[in-house]
Scaffold this active site. Structure first.
Site, PDB file in Angstrom:
ATOM      1  CB  CYS A 270      -0.909  -0.117   1.131  1.00 30.66           C
ATOM      2  SG  CYS A 270      -0.586   0.618   2.706  1.00 30.66           S
ATOM      3  CG  HIS A 271       0.815   5.991   0.271  1.00 33.76           C
ATOM      4  ND1 HIS A 271       0.608   7.222   0.168  1.00 33.76           N
ATOM      5  CD2 HIS A 271       2.133   6.211  -0.094  1.00 33.76           C
ATOM      6  CE1 HIS A 271       1.206   8.232   0.305  1.00 33.76           C
ATOM      7  NE2 HIS A 271       2.167   7.934  -0.719  1.00 33.76           N
TER       8      HIS A 271
END
Length: 312
Positions: A270-271
């Site tokens: 993810c980020h």
């Protein structure tokens, strides 16, 4: 009544197909990994660490409120943020067959607890179970453990998470047979409903993952999931990842074992590594044997390993 032995009921509770897409990740995250019973609410529990329910919060929104405060001297619990289990399982359920290695299996267990001086009551309850009554129903009525609120269900546990006297009996009990044991908290009737091989979840650093990504055969063969939203992926992405946005969990959650092989390693991105960790823990509950969370997400990957990847 909560009847854990009823297979149809269990499968209905474990499905996620009814879940609609979430409006935001912040709505999803607290529902993905839900404390079944917190360490502060179970002074009589055989669990030494918190247990996590297999049921999304949407199923049972009011069942997890502590019914009383424990004595301040209670020191049963050792916090372990990676304890399973257990959103346990939604979608397909992968159980191991047979007894397997006692040191590397998890068990799904329910119990009821009566006081140490209530042996007569325990014997009576055993007779009622032998006559066809369900342990979970009796737990709701008679157990002094707060797990009575959900039929005595403790969820999936592994060795080291329960007090020794309870653990010894639970991990040697035949499946579905109600057995008893005594601990310092009283008499327990317990039932192991199922068992499976223990799964593993690990962080993998951005540098190590970058090294793996330099091998084209790894990118081609690996199971790679990016749980960011499409607009994020448009800014920065890595090759080979299947994009499964967290907001759309309701559309892909129940199909995960159709898309990916639980027996093979799987990597989640993810980020910053927060959303991916949530999904990684959930993948454990679906029977994935080895799950890797890419620590720090694509941001750390860009900063520490590959500056050609944009940051945002």
């Amino acid at each position: 009544m909560f009847r854990a032995r009823n297979k149809i009921f269990l499968l209905n509770m474990l499905r996620t197909t009814h879940l609609s897409p979430f409006s935001s990740p912040s709505f999803f995250l607290p529902n993905l990994r839900l404390p079944l019973i917190s360490s502060s609410s179970l002074p009589f529990s055989p669990l030494r660490t918190p247990c996590y329910s297999s049921l999304p919060l949407l199923h049972l929104p009011r069942l997890f409120t502590p019914t009383f405060s424990p004595p301040s001297s209670c020191s049963l619990f050792i916090w372990n943020p990676f304890m399973g289990t257990n959103p346990r399982p939604s979608g397909k359920v992968w159980f191991s067959a047979g007894n397997g290695d006692l040191q590397s299996k998890e068990i799904l267990v329910q119990h009821l607890l009566v006081g140490g001086d209530d042996l007569q009551l325990l014997v009576e309850l055993q007779k009622r179970i032998s006559g066809g009554e369900d342990l979970s129903d009796l737990a709701t009525e008679f157990s002094i453990c707060p797990s009575k609120e959900i039929g005595g269900m403790l969820g999936w546990v592994r060795r080291g998470q329960m007090i020794p006297e309870f653990e010894q009996v639970a991990f040697t009990a035949p499946l579905n047979k109600v057995v008893r044991c005594k601990s310092k908290y009283g008499w327990h009737l317990l039932q192991v409903l199922s068992e499976r091989e223990e799964s593993l979840l690990e962080d993998i650093g951005p540098e190590e993952f970058y090294s793996k990504m330099q091998d084209p055969s790894f990118v081609e063969a690996a199971q790679l999931i990016d749980v960011r939203e499409p607009e994020e992926v448009d800014i920065a992405s890595l090759p080979g990842f299947k994009v499964l946005p967290l907001r759309q969990f309701g559309t892909w959650g129940s199909l995960i074992t159709d898309e990916f092989n639980p027996q093979k390693d799987i990597y989640v991105l993810c980020h910053h590594g927060v959303r991916s960790m949530q999904v990684a823990k959930w993948l454990q509950t679906q029977g994935f044997k080895k799950v890797f969370n890419i620590a720090g997400g694509i941001h750390a990957y860009a900063v520490k390993a590959d500056p050609s990847i944009p940051t945002y």
